[in-house]
Enzyme design. Sequence first.
Site, PDB file in Angstrom:
ATOM      1  N   GLU A  74      20.829 -19.004 -27.361  1.00 13.83           N
ATOM      2  CA  GLU A  74      21.346 -20.322 -27.751  1.00 13.83           C
ATOM      3  C   GLU A  74      22.776 -20.219 -28.280  1.00 13.83           C
ATOM      4  O   GLU A  74      23.591 -21.124 -28.083  1.00 13.83           O
ATOM      5  CB  GLU A  74      20.405 -20.971 -28.791  1.00 13.83           C
ATOM      6  CG  GLU A  74      19.109 -21.421 -28.128  1.00 13.83           C
ATOM      7  CD  GLU A  74      17.891 -21.397 -29.035  1.00 13.83           C
ATOM      8  OE1 GLU A  74      18.038 -21.349 -30.273  1.00 13.83           O
ATOM      9  OE2 GLU A  74      16.766 -21.413 -28.487  1.00 13.83           O
ATOM     10  N   GLU A  78      14.791 -11.395 -24.448  1.00 17.27           N
ATOM     11  CA  GLU A  78      14.334 -12.777 -24.435  1.00 17.27           C
ATOM     12  C   GLU A  78      14.777 -13.470 -23.149  1.00 17.27           C
ATOM     13  O   GLU A  78      15.904 -13.969 -23.060  1.00 17.27           O
ATOM     14  CB  GLU A  78      14.914 -13.542 -25.625  1.00 17.27           C
ATOM     15  CG  GLU A  78      14.506 -12.995 -26.971  1.00 17.27           C
ATOM     16  CD  GLU A  78      14.563 -14.070 -28.052  1.00 17.27           C
ATOM     17  OE1 GLU A  78      13.550 -14.282 -28.710  1.00 17.27           O
ATOM     18  OE2 GLU A  78      15.620 -14.715 -28.200  1.00 17.27           O
ATOM     19  N   HIS A 131      21.958 -14.395 -29.783  1.00 21.34           N
ATOM     20  CA  HIS A 131      20.821 -15.174 -29.287  1.00 21.34           C
ATOM     21  C   HIS A 131      21.286 -16.037 -28.119  1.00 21.34           C
ATOM     22  O   HIS A 131      22.424 -16.508 -28.109  1.00 21.34           O
ATOM     23  CB  HIS A 131      20.252 -16.048 -30.412  1.00 21.34           C
ATOM     24  CG  HIS A 131      18.967 -16.712 -30.026  1.00 21.34           C
ATOM     25  ND1 HIS A 131      18.935 -17.859 -29.278  1.00 21.34           N
ATOM     26  CD2 HIS A 131      17.682 -16.369 -30.249  1.00 21.34           C
ATOM     27  CE1 HIS A 131      17.666 -18.199 -29.066  1.00 21.34           C
ATOM     28  NE2 HIS A 131      16.885 -17.309 -29.645  1.00 21.34           N
ATOM     29  N   GLY A 169      10.987 -21.257 -25.923  1.00 21.63           N
ATOM     30  CA  GLY A 169      10.655 -22.632 -26.289  1.00 21.63           C
ATOM     31  C   GLY A 169      10.028 -23.445 -25.168  1.00 21.63           C
ATOM     32  O   GLY A 169       9.903 -24.659 -25.270  1.00 21.63           O
ATOM     33  N   SER A 207       8.283 -17.718 -26.302  1.00 24.29           N
ATOM     34  CA  SER A 207       6.946 -18.323 -26.316  1.00 24.29           C
ATOM     35  C   SER A 207       5.835 -17.360 -26.764  1.00 24.29           C
ATOM     36  O   SER A 207       4.704 -17.437 -26.273  1.00 24.29           O
ATOM     37  CB  SER A 207       6.614 -18.953 -24.965  1.00 24.29           C
ATOM     38  OG  SER A 207       7.539 -19.988 -24.662  1.00 24.29           O
ATOM     39  N   ASN A 222      12.441 -16.376 -36.132  1.00 25.07           N
ATOM     40  CA  ASN A 222      13.727 -17.072 -36.017  1.00 25.07           C
ATOM     41  C   ASN A 222      13.458 -18.565 -36.219  1.00 25.07           C
ATOM     42  O   ASN A 222      12.952 -19.235 -35.330  1.00 25.07           O
ATOM     43  CB  ASN A 222      14.305 -16.791 -34.614  1.00 25.07           C
ATOM     44  CG  ASN A 222      15.556 -17.602 -34.327  1.00 25.07           C
ATOM     45  OD1 ASN A 222      16.123 -18.230 -35.222  1.00 25.07           O
ATOM     46  ND2 ASN A 222      15.988 -17.590 -33.078  1.00 25.07           N
ATOM     47  N   LYS A 247      15.521 -20.898 -36.474  1.00 29.35           N
ATOM     48  CA  LYS A 247      16.537 -21.752 -35.833  1.00 29.35           C
ATOM     49  C   LYS A 247      16.995 -22.840 -36.813  1.00 29.35           C
ATOM     50  O   LYS A 247      17.049 -22.587 -38.003  1.00 29.35           O
ATOM     51  CB  LYS A 247      15.991 -22.317 -34.519  1.00 29.35           C
ATOM     52  CG  LYS A 247      15.445 -21.202 -33.620  1.00 29.35           C
ATOM     53  CD  LYS A 247      15.168 -21.625 -32.215  1.00 29.35           C
ATOM     54  CE  LYS A 247      14.651 -20.426 -31.417  1.00 29.35           C
ATOM     55  NZ  LYS A 247      14.454 -20.711 -30.017  1.00 29.35           N
TER      56      LYS A 247
HETATM   57  P1  PGA Z   1      10.258 -19.324 -29.001  1.00 28.85           P
HETATM   58  O1  PGA Z   1      11.744 -18.825 -29.339  1.00 28.85           O
HETATM   59  O2  PGA Z   1       9.299 -18.345 -29.634  1.00 28.85           O
HETATM   60  O3  PGA Z   1      10.156 -20.690 -29.617  1.00 28.85           O
HETATM   61  O4  PGA Z   1      10.128 -19.339 -27.517  1.00 28.85           O
HETATM   62  C1  PGA Z   1      12.064 -17.477 -29.343  1.00 28.85           C
HETATM   63  C2  PGA Z   1      13.499 -17.278 -29.728  1.00 28.85           C
HETATM   64  O5  PGA Z   1      14.361 -18.081 -29.353  1.00 28.85           O
HETATM   65  O6  PGA Z   1      13.833 -16.303 -30.435  1.00 28.85           O
END
Ligand code: PGA
Length: 252
Positions: free
Chosen positions: A96, A166, A94, A172, A213, A9, A11
């Site tokens: 976010e 997640e 997601h 992140g 992460s 992803n 983003k």
């Molecule tokens: P990350 O994000 O690997 O940077 O923690 C995962 C995600 O949001 O899908």
Amino acid sequence: MRKPLVAGNWKMNKTVEQATSLVQEMLPGLKKINEVERVICPPFTSLVTLSVALAGSGVGLGAQTMHWEASGAFTGEVAPQMVKEFCQYVIIGHSERRQYFAETDETVNKKVKAALAIGLTPIVCVGESLAQYEAGETKALVNHQISEGFKGIEASDATKIVVAYEPIWAIGTGKAATSEGANAVLRDAIRPAMAQLWGKSTAEGIRILYGGSVNAANAAEYFHQSDIDGALVGGASLKVADFTAIVEAARP
Ligand code: PGA
């Protein structure tokens, strides 16, 4: 029996030019790892170009969201058919999107149905916040996200869905969930919630990814767990060596 899947992803990162050179660097390594379904999810603006770059490579392409309606007055939105022109996958719900763009289990449900209707594989995200985690609400929350998000979907369609667990506190932050902890949520909450909807054998066939992460150093631990079938990778999916190593680690 469940083929491993690793999706990157990206983003809101990479211009078309940057996306093209990143894919050119990644492709030789990724191409070879056929045993793993691998998917890249760049911003909308790069989908057209990357669909050409990835054609015939075995590496799939996905969007990071979409609208559920077929067309109309929805300024700024992208319709399922428009995604389907270039992609095989779409990330839905997601955290976010839920946090910053007011997506709910109800909109997730509409989007999942739209994706299935048009033949896109939805990668549907669920997971709890830090406060919910600390309050011991994880199981109830993901249960609710699954039962509401997948309401009205037939068992025959369900096997086409991919779920990504997640935990929001792990995204992140560098604070990944432990592999045992993540696996317990998949095994004791997510798969049983899907079994409630569609029966045990259908639920057993649905792939569930871990995200939050994931990196080159910790990926293998997750993939050794009983119920984790792959990963949804954010930050590390933008680094050629790291993403390739994560996909490699998912080889059965
Ligand atoms: P990350 O994000 O690997 O940077 O923690 C995962 C995600 O949001 O899908």
